[in-house]
Every structure is written in structure tokens, then in C-alpha cells.
Design a protein around this motif. Sequence first.
Motif, PDB file in Angstrom:
ATOM      1  N   CYS A   1      54.252  53.478  16.350  1.00  0.00           N
ATOM      2  CA  CYS A   1      52.793  53.432  16.496  1.00  0.00           C
ATOM      3  C   CYS A   1      52.432  53.866  17.916  1.00  0.00           C
ATOM      4  CB  CYS A   1      52.271  52.029  16.206  1.00  0.00           C
ATOM      5  SG  CYS A   1      50.478  51.938  16.173  1.00  0.00           S
ATOM      6  N   THR A   2      52.026  55.105  18.067  1.00  0.00           N
ATOM      7  CA  THR A   2      51.851  55.703  19.394  1.00  0.00           C
ATOM      8  C   THR A   2      50.400  55.927  19.804  1.00  0.00           C
ATOM      9  OG1 THR A   2      52.025  57.910  18.434  1.00  0.00           O
ATOM     10  CG2 THR A   2      54.068  56.903  19.263  1.00  0.00           C
ATOM     11  N   HIS A   3      49.442  55.832  18.857  1.00  0.00           N
ATOM     12  CA  HIS A   3      48.058  56.206  19.166  1.00  0.00           C
ATOM     13  C   HIS A   3      47.045  55.162  18.702  1.00  0.00           C
ATOM     14  CE1 HIS A   3      49.923  60.098  19.804  1.00  0.00           C
ATOM     15  NE2 HIS A   3      48.805  60.503  20.379  1.00  0.00           N
ATOM     16  N   HIS A   4      45.917  55.162  19.393  1.00  0.00           N
ATOM     17  CA  HIS A   4      44.735  54.379  19.059  1.00  0.00           C
ATOM     18  C   HIS A   4      43.660  55.398  18.673  1.00  0.00           C
ATOM     19  CE1 HIS A   4      42.346  50.593  20.535  1.00  0.00           C
ATOM     20  NE2 HIS A   4      42.373  50.691  19.227  1.00  0.00           N
ATOM     21  N   HIS A   5      42.901  55.150  17.609  1.00  0.00           N
ATOM     22  CA  HIS A   5      42.004  56.158  17.047  1.00  0.00           C
ATOM     23  C   HIS A   5      40.560  55.654  17.009  1.00  0.00           C
ATOM     24  CE1 HIS A   5      45.784  57.920  15.705  1.00  0.00           C
ATOM     25  NE2 HIS A   5      46.086  56.725  15.247  1.00  0.00           N
ATOM     26  N   PHE A   6      39.646  56.479  17.514  1.00  0.00           N
ATOM     27  CA  PHE A   6      38.214  56.197  17.478  1.00  0.00           C
ATOM     28  C   PHE A   6      37.584  57.134  16.451  1.00  0.00           C
ATOM     29  CE2 PHE A   6      33.819  56.911  18.891  1.00  0.00           C
ATOM     30  CZ  PHE A   6      33.378  55.607  19.019  1.00  0.00           C
ATOM     31  N   VAL A   7      36.873  56.580  15.475  1.00  0.00           N
ATOM     32  CA  VAL A   7      36.295  57.380  14.393  1.00  0.00           C
ATOM     33  C   VAL A   7      34.956  57.969  14.840  1.00  0.00           C
ATOM     34  CG1 VAL A   7      35.486  57.385  11.998  1.00  0.00           C
ATOM     35  CG2 VAL A   7      37.426  55.928  12.660  1.00  0.00           C
TER      36      VAL A   7
END
Length: 191
Positions: free
Chosen positions: A45-51
Motif C-alpha cells: 500500500c504505497t499511495h493515498h488517493h483524493f477523489v
Amino acid sequence: MPKQLFHHLNKFISVSEDEFYNMLPYFEQVCLKKKEILVSAGSLCTHHHFVLEGCLHLYFITDKGVERTVQFAIENWWMTDNLAFHNQTITDFSIQAVEPTKLLSISYEKQEQLLQEFPQLEKYLRSIYQISYGASLVKMRYLLDFSKEEMYFHFTEQFPEFAQRVPQYLIASFLGLTPEYVSEIRAKKRS
């Protein structure tokens, strides 16, 4: 410029347009087709995502092969497996686009660099995590306190944006119900 993130940041902290333009290179824009997988269970789990646009759902597959949705994210919401992201470990969850979706994604390393350069973002992220944790507690209350029927109607009345956009089978999965049971509840209400 992805104005949604700029406005979302400024709901919690004060960020100038110049500061925001300096933050943007830390992110990458990602576009997903409907049902496209963003993260697969068993991967790091390498990323954080903003929609920015669209809708995601985070889910796992039970030992019996049943898909269980844990969380949704629509415009102006963040999504990742927070614990795996924080620990930089393998996730047990998958993230999939419910509809065509545009995201801003930031890697763990870039997020750490961003926080070093813009320490005021610590307050923003703390607020986002607190809201996310609070939403998890509310969901637990639904699961423990409401009948299945009450849970479905409460969810669809409290979150009409999901009831309109998300397929019923995913709402059923999120609430721990079967799609068939949701159909029965809906049919009973109409009659």
C-alpha cells in the motif's frame, strides 16, 4: 488546477494559491475506468488517493469468496488502507472505481516530503483521519444497533448521494446484506 483539493484544504487550514501550486507536483493525476482496480489485495500500500471526480470502493473478499465493501469515497474524500499505508505494508483490501474516476494520488514518500515542506498539512490530515475514524464508528453502530431493514433505510436516507450513484449490490455489500435481501426490502417499501 484541481480546485477541489485547494478548497478542501482551506476548509480545515489556510493555504494560499501559491502554496497550493507548490504542493501540486507531489501528486500525480490518475484516471480510472468504471470497475478498474486501483489497488489489489496482497500488494504494497504505497499511495493515498483524493477523489476529484467519481466514486471508489474499498473491499475485501471473505474466505467464502464474498465481496465485502468497507468504505466508499466520492468527490473530496480520501481513500487508502490507512494502516497499511502508514506502516508501508501489504494491504488485505482492494480499491476499485465504481464509476469513471479522477484522482490525485500521493505516495508515502512524497506525502512525508510534503509534510516536511508544509507542516500545516499535519493539521489537515489529522482532521481527515478523525472524520474517517468517526465514520467507521457510526458504521459499527449501524451494524450493532439497527435491524437489517433499519440499517438499509437509514443509510439511504442519510446518504442519498450514494443511494443514487452506487449500485444496490455494493450498498448491500457495505451493509453486510445480500443483494436479494435489499431487493426484498425495496419491494416491500414500494407496496
